[in-house]
Design a protein around this motif. Sequence first.
Motif, mmCIF file in Angstrom:
data_model
loop_
_atom_site.group_PDB
_atom_site.id
_atom_site.type_symbol
_atom_site.label_atom_id
_atom_site.label_comp_id
_atom_site.label_asym_id
_atom_site.label_seq_id
_atom_site.Cartn_x
_atom_site.Cartn_y
_atom_site.Cartn_z
ATOM 1 N N ASP A 102 0.701 -1.064 0.007
ATOM 2 C CA ASP A 102 -0.193 0.061 0.140
ATOM 3 C C ASP A 102 0.771 1.302 0.105
ATOM 4 O O ASP A 102 0.479 2.306 -0.723
ATOM 5 N N ARG A 103 1.779 1.266 0.831
ATOM 6 C CA ARG A 103 2.739 2.557 1.044
ATOM 7 C C ARG A 103 3.540 2.560 -0.339
ATOM 8 O O ARG A 103 3.632 3.814 -0.827
ATOM 9 N N ASP A 104 3.929 1.247 -1.060
ATOM 10 C CA ASP A 104 4.519 1.428 -2.227
ATOM 11 C C ASP A 104 3.841 2.003 -3.385
ATOM 12 O O ASP A 104 4.106 2.985 -3.971
ATOM 13 N N ARG A 105 2.578 1.688 -3.362
ATOM 14 C CA ARG A 105 1.377 2.169 -4.413
ATOM 15 C C ARG A 105 1.384 3.773 -4.298
ATOM 16 O O ARG A 105 1.273 4.515 -5.032
ATOM 17 N N LEU A 106 1.130 4.185 -3.034
ATOM 18 C CA LEU A 106 0.785 5.582 -2.709
ATOM 19 C C LEU A 106 2.205 6.443 -3.206
ATOM 20 O O LEU A 106 2.032 7.505 -3.739
ATOM 21 N N ALA A 107 3.293 5.880 -2.566
ATOM 22 C CA ALA A 107 4.676 6.546 -3.065
ATOM 23 C C ALA A 107 4.762 6.518 -4.679
ATOM 24 O O ALA A 107 5.209 7.769 -5.101
ATOM 25 N N ARG A 108 4.373 5.520 -5.311
ATOM 26 C CA ARG A 108 4.607 5.487 -6.878
ATOM 27 C C ARG A 108 3.697 6.565 -7.439
ATOM 28 O O ARG A 108 3.755 7.021 -8.525
#
Length: 222
Positions: free
Chosen positions: A104-110
């Motif tokens: 989730d954090r990776d998707r938000l950051a991307r």
Amino acid sequence: MTGALRTEDGFAVDLADGTREHARRLIIATGLHQDLPAIEGVSDFWGTGVHSCPYCDGYEARDQPLVALGHGPTAKGFALELTVWSRDVTLCTDARPTDLAAQDRDRLARNGVRVDERPVRALRGADGHPTHLEFADGGTRPCRAVFLMPAGCRPSDLLAGLGCDLTDKGVVPTSDYEKTNVPGLYVAGDASRRVQFAVVAAAEGAMAAFAVNTELLREDTR
């Protein structure tokens, strides 16, 4: 309108000036009461920089710093939704549990969405519009608008008092032309079951008015 009750031939409606009117049909368009977070300044900017619907108010704040204020499993989706209007988006959880997994954090950051999990102290601004969030540790974050996740809305007491069914979300389930389970009673707008947009509320009101007019015409010309 301060109160309403059912009668044998329709409804009795109490008005703010103390008078009582009678009607054979009743359309209620009270909307819902939005419970605001207990953060200093939020209520001051409600409607001018704090909103509940980006589809209604996101355009006016486009390409500006936006904040999604919320928590829980749907917070990430709400924050990503704001990227339609701006690429400068922050998800602020106000130190409440959000359970963001690594993916989730990776998707938000991307997608350029920052996550700030610090407790929020206040929303500050000038000239009727917010300018920044202030956190409990003294830090700040710029924001032109804050969007609240859909939650914490309460219907008017009129609806329950008239015997309307309510869903677990506190809205009235309506059938064709905004009819409720109470004969002769219609509910239009945010208090009904449909998408809570101003344009939808207006359309629901028009449909309810059409139905009422048709029913009364039939009764009067039998």
